[in-house]
Design an enzyme around this catalytic site. Structure first.
Site, mmCIF file in Angstrom:
data_model
loop_
_atom_site.group_PDB
_atom_site.id
_atom_site.type_symbol
_atom_site.label_atom_id
_atom_site.label_comp_id
_atom_site.label_asym_id
_atom_site.label_seq_id
_atom_site.Cartn_x
_atom_site.Cartn_y
_atom_site.Cartn_z
ATOM 1 C CG HIS A 1 37.410 74.359 53.723
ATOM 2 N ND1 HIS A 1 36.092 74.693 53.474
ATOM 3 C CD2 HIS A 1 37.646 74.794 54.995
ATOM 4 C CE1 HIS A 1 35.571 75.297 54.517
ATOM 5 N NE2 HIS A 1 36.496 75.375 55.468
ATOM 6 C CG ASP B 1 34.218 73.529 50.805
ATOM 7 O OD1 ASP B 1 35.138 72.698 50.984
ATOM 8 O OD2 ASP B 1 34.052 74.534 51.531
ATOM 9 C CB SER C 1 34.585 75.167 58.179
ATOM 10 O OG SER C 1 34.833 76.497 57.819
#
Length: 387
Positions: free
Chosen positions: A189, A219, A328
């Protein structure tokens, strides 16, 4: 000292009371101090063989030659000092055998051990590609669990990633898993829908990055830095050995603040985290504001926005280490300095319309993809999968 001599006309191969045994023990040898015993029987009537006629070299004070018979009792009685020296010498030689053998075995074992360690290092390429270990400690054992030491050791292996999207930018982090190839593992992402990607190291050097492979179901994404050099490879640990309560350190670039270090513990394991796999949803949540927040679902509730209709669920490590937008793709690290997870989702109270601005920031609810999941996916990502 003894000398080997023979009187003219004496026997070539004298025999004693023990016959051929004495003949074999003392060919052509007499001591000057020992007269020939007249009671000895005469020698057999034959010519000496060519082998017996050859000169024999005898070490000084040696009572018995190798390969010949034992010393006769008569000679032993007359020369006890020779027999004593011979016995001591033989005992010494017998003793040396086992000791020498044990020493040789020890040397061979050490060589095999060193060779095995070297071979293992060559195969894993610890300094050049992703390495895996359940016992390796990146930091000194005396500094295990020390946040400052862990941060100093691992920060050079974490980069900041900036993805330019059609409607804005996305900021995240990545972990170096190969120095020679410039491979970086991050979240899908973080780079999904990117038109261009830039990675910045802890030293401030920037590189253009290209996507190698993606796996939206987990992911994960693998990107490669162009013309990179001097990168430091992270050491990937074993997430199966992680326990609730273990000390962990998180490193990433929250809100673009590269190299940010936080710490905490493992709060829970095997949490089912649901994230979006829809590229449009990615851009909507990350785009115009550039806040890098990622919507996810946990326990039947939505966090940081709507995950949409296209989702995937994976098992995650839950931590209370402070994570914020931009973490992230960054590293979750154990007390030994090994990477045990890739930070992927965090709850941000500021994204909830019912929350006030004073609630913004981390509330100790973060999730990371276990590093063993990452390792099992590497072959697929390196092969260029774009699922």
């Amino acid at each position: 000292m003894t000398e080997s001599l023979r009187r003219s006309g004496e026997y070539e191969n004298p025999q004693g009371p023990q016959g051929d045994a004495y003949q074999g023990a003392y060919p052509q040898q007499q001591h000057a101090s020992t007269p020939v015993n007249p009671e000895w029987p005469p020698p057999p009537a034959h010519q000496p063989t060519q082998q017996a006629a050859q000169p024999v070299t005898v070490e000084p004070r040696t009572a018995q030659l190798p390969g010949y018979a034992a010393v006769p009792p008569q000679y032993t009685a007359e020369h006890p000092e020779h027999t004593t020296e011979h016995s001591a010498h033989a005992k010494q030689k017998r003793t040396r055998g086992p000791i020498a053998l044990l020493a040789a075995v020890a040397i061979v074992a050490a060589a095999v051990g060193g060779g095995t360690a070297y071979a293992f290092q060559e195969l894993t390429g610890k300094n050049d590609t992703v390495s895996s270990s359940t016992t390796t400690s990146v930091v000194p054992s005396s500094k295990k669990g020390d946040v400052a030491t862990i941060a100093a050791a691992v920060s050079p292996s974490v980069v900041e990633i900036t993805a330019t999207l059609s409607n804005g930018t996305s900021t995240g982090s990545g972990v170096v898993i190969s120095s020679s190839n410039g491979e970086i593992i991050t979240n899908n992402h973080v780079i999904s829908g990117a038109q261009s990607i830039k990675a910045t190291t802890s030293t401030g050097k920037s590189y253009t990055a290209k996507v190698v492979g993606t796996d939206s179901a987990k992911d994960l994404a693998l990107v490669k830095l162009q013309g990179a050099s001097g990168l430091k490879t992270a050491t990937l640990g074993n997430s199966d050995g992680v326990q609730v309560g273990d000390t962990v350190v998180a490193i990433g670039s929250p809100e673009g603040l590269s190299g940010t270090v936080t710490s905490g513990i493992v709060s829970a394991l095997n949490r089912d985290v649901t994230v979006s796999t829809d590229e449009g949803q990615d851009q909507q949540s990350q785009g115009s504001g550039g806040d890098g927040q990622w919507p996810f679902s946990f326990g039947g509730r939505q966090f940081n926005g709507d995950t949409g209709s296209s989702t995937t669920t994976y098992k995650a490590i839950q931590t209370d280490a402070s994570l914020n937008p931009g973490n992230s793709g960054g590293a979750l690290i154990d007390a030994g300095g090994n990477i045990i997870g890739i930070n992927s989702a965090m709850y941000s109270a500021s994204s909830d319309s019912s929350s006030s601005s004073s609630d913004a920031g981390s509330v100790g609810l973060g999730f990371a993809i276990p590093i063993n999941t990452v390792k099992s996916d590497l072959a697929k990502l390196r092969a260029g999968s774009t699922s």
